[in-house]
Design an enzyme around this catalytic site. Structure first.
Site, PDB file in Angstrom:
ATOM      1  N   LYS A 101       0.839  -1.193   0.000  1.00  0.00           N
ATOM      2  CA  LYS A 101       0.000   0.000   0.000  1.00  0.00           C
ATOM      3  C   LYS A 101       0.878   1.247   0.000  1.00  0.00           C
ATOM      4  O   LYS A 101       1.774   1.397   0.831  1.00  0.00           O
ATOM      5  CB  LYS A 101      -0.906   0.005   1.238  1.00  0.00           C
ATOM      6  CG  LYS A 101      -1.991  -1.057   1.221  1.00  0.00           C
ATOM      7  CD  LYS A 101      -3.049  -0.754   0.179  1.00  0.00           C
ATOM      8  CE  LYS A 101      -4.240  -1.695   0.280  1.00  0.00           C
ATOM      9  NZ  LYS A 101      -5.287  -1.357  -0.710  1.00  0.00           N
ATOM     10  N   LYS A 134     -13.330  -6.787  -7.335  1.00  0.00           N
ATOM     11  CA  LYS A 134     -13.819  -7.172  -6.019  1.00  0.00           C
ATOM     12  C   LYS A 134     -15.334  -7.349  -6.135  1.00  0.00           C
ATOM     13  O   LYS A 134     -16.020  -6.451  -6.623  1.00  0.00           O
ATOM     14  CB  LYS A 134     -13.493  -6.103  -4.983  1.00  0.00           C
ATOM     15  CG  LYS A 134     -12.000  -5.793  -4.837  1.00  0.00           C
ATOM     16  CD  LYS A 134     -11.804  -4.651  -3.862  1.00  0.00           C
ATOM     17  CE  LYS A 134     -10.337  -4.416  -3.566  1.00  0.00           C
ATOM     18  NZ  LYS A 134      -9.650  -3.686  -4.632  1.00  0.00           N
TER      19      LYS A 134
END
Length: 368
Positions: free
Chosen positions: A171, A270
């Site tokens: 991240k 997703k």
């Protein structure tokens, strides 16, 4: 065969460590379990993961939406799921329940999951087979690095590598991006695959600058470097690192626009973000995709893993690790039976439908 009971159960799973992203920090993941039961006692499971950190629906709004849709679920006759075409019957049921409703993507995904799972259980068929997948194969997955400091990230990366993960997702978007990436690469050496995710936090200029600095580190891909497709297209023209769309591609139409704009080479899908397996397949028809988790619970992870067994039957497989091993980030579960993670591979549970079984005591402990 009728639906005798519909339950909408909000719950939360604690994270072992704070999950730090450019969009904020999570200490737990809040979700909604959708459960239906026929008069014969056959159970279907679905799950909605609100994406409020990314500007999506809150837990409360998703819960209210599912409570409203519960009345339609309760009126269903699901006898057709026992025929030779359980998937067709499940799709018809999804259409019947959702008709005329503007469901958020997490709620829509939960409705699709619960009916697909029920159809599989009624027909005695695993969902991957119902979706016409050829086999239930283990899925190679990435590990996610979301610690706060470069030193912590390096230690995390070493730990995941020791557990057999070949691909790491880092991240970025928190300000010390190059230092974070270099710390991870130095810790794991040149052989590990390293992808990065800015969650759309960078400006175009910042994205081009950071990617230019970290490109020599051997970056597999970057997820959602900027917020819009126009910005991503400008970044794509300035970097050799492949770009994967995330938040900016939630439908087949958006995937087509992204491809035409030259904004990305890939998309990560997703289920709670796009609204389910059907939409995921539509996106895969337009762009090469790999599946990821929204920090889903055991039901959502299983649904995505089943979908991955069939997704590339009619679409290109980019050969990338999926982001579906996020159950390893949680300090608890509500499942007695769920997907297993071993040596960086995700294994589906056996049994019809999704194959997930709920631990009632654990569900009660985590209930909100």
């Amino acid at each position: 065969m009728r639906i005798a009971e519909v339950e909408v159960i909000p719950y939360a799973l604690p994270l072992k460590e704070p999950y730090v992203t450019a969009r904020g920090t999570l200490l737990q993941r809040e979700m909604v379990l959708l459960r239906i039961r026929t008069g014969e006692g056959i159970v279907g499971l679905g799950e909605a993961v609100p994406l409020s950190l990314r500007g999506g629906e809150t837990l409360q709004r998703v819960e209210r939406s599912l409570l409203r849709i519960a009345r339609r679920l309760a009126r269903l006759d699901v006898a057709a799921m026992a025929t030779e075409q359980p998937l067709a019957a499940a799709v018809d049921a999804v259409i019947d329940v959702a008709a005329g409703r503007r469901l958020s993507a997490p709620a829509k995904a939960a409705v699709e999951m619960v009916l697909f799972d029920l159809a599989g259980r009624i027909s005695g068929t695993p969902l991957w087979r119902m979706l016409r997948g050829e086999a239930s194969a283990p899925l190679r997955c990435n590990a996610t690095l979301a610690a706060e400091s470069p030193r912590q990230l390096a230690a995390e990366a070493i730990g995941w590598r020791e557990r057999g993960f070949e691909t790491l997702k880092l991240k970025l978007g928190m300000g010390d991006d190059t230092e974070r990436a270099r710390a991870v690469r130095d810790a794991v050496g040149p052989d590990a695959r390293l992808r990065v995710d800015a969650n759309g936090a960078w400006s175009t200029d910042r994205a081009v600058a950071v990617l230019g600095e970290i490109e020599p580190l051997g970056i597999e891909l970057v997820e959602q470097p900027t917020a819009t497709l126009r910005e991503m297209a400008a970044v794509a023209a300035a970097t050799a690192i492949p770009i994967a769309a995330d938040e900016s591609v939630t439908s087949a139409r958006e995937a087509t626009r992204a491809a035409q704009a030259g904004a990305c080479r890939l998309a990560t899908v997703k289920l709670s973000k796009v609204g389910g397996i059907g939409t995921a397949a539509g996106i895969a028809a337009e762009l090469p995709v790999y599946l990821s988790s929204s920090l889903d619970g055991p039901v959502g992870i299983a649904a995505a893993a089943h979908a991955a067994q069939a997704l590339y039957r009619d679409a290109d497989d980019p050969g990338l690790a999926h982001g579906l091993a996020t159950q390893e980030l949680f300090g608890g579960t509500i499942a007695l039976v769920e997907c297993g993670v071993r040596e960086g591979l995700l294994y589906l549970p056996e049994g019809p439908g999704l194959g997930v079984e709920i631990d009632e005591r654990a569900l009660e402990r985590h209930r909100l």
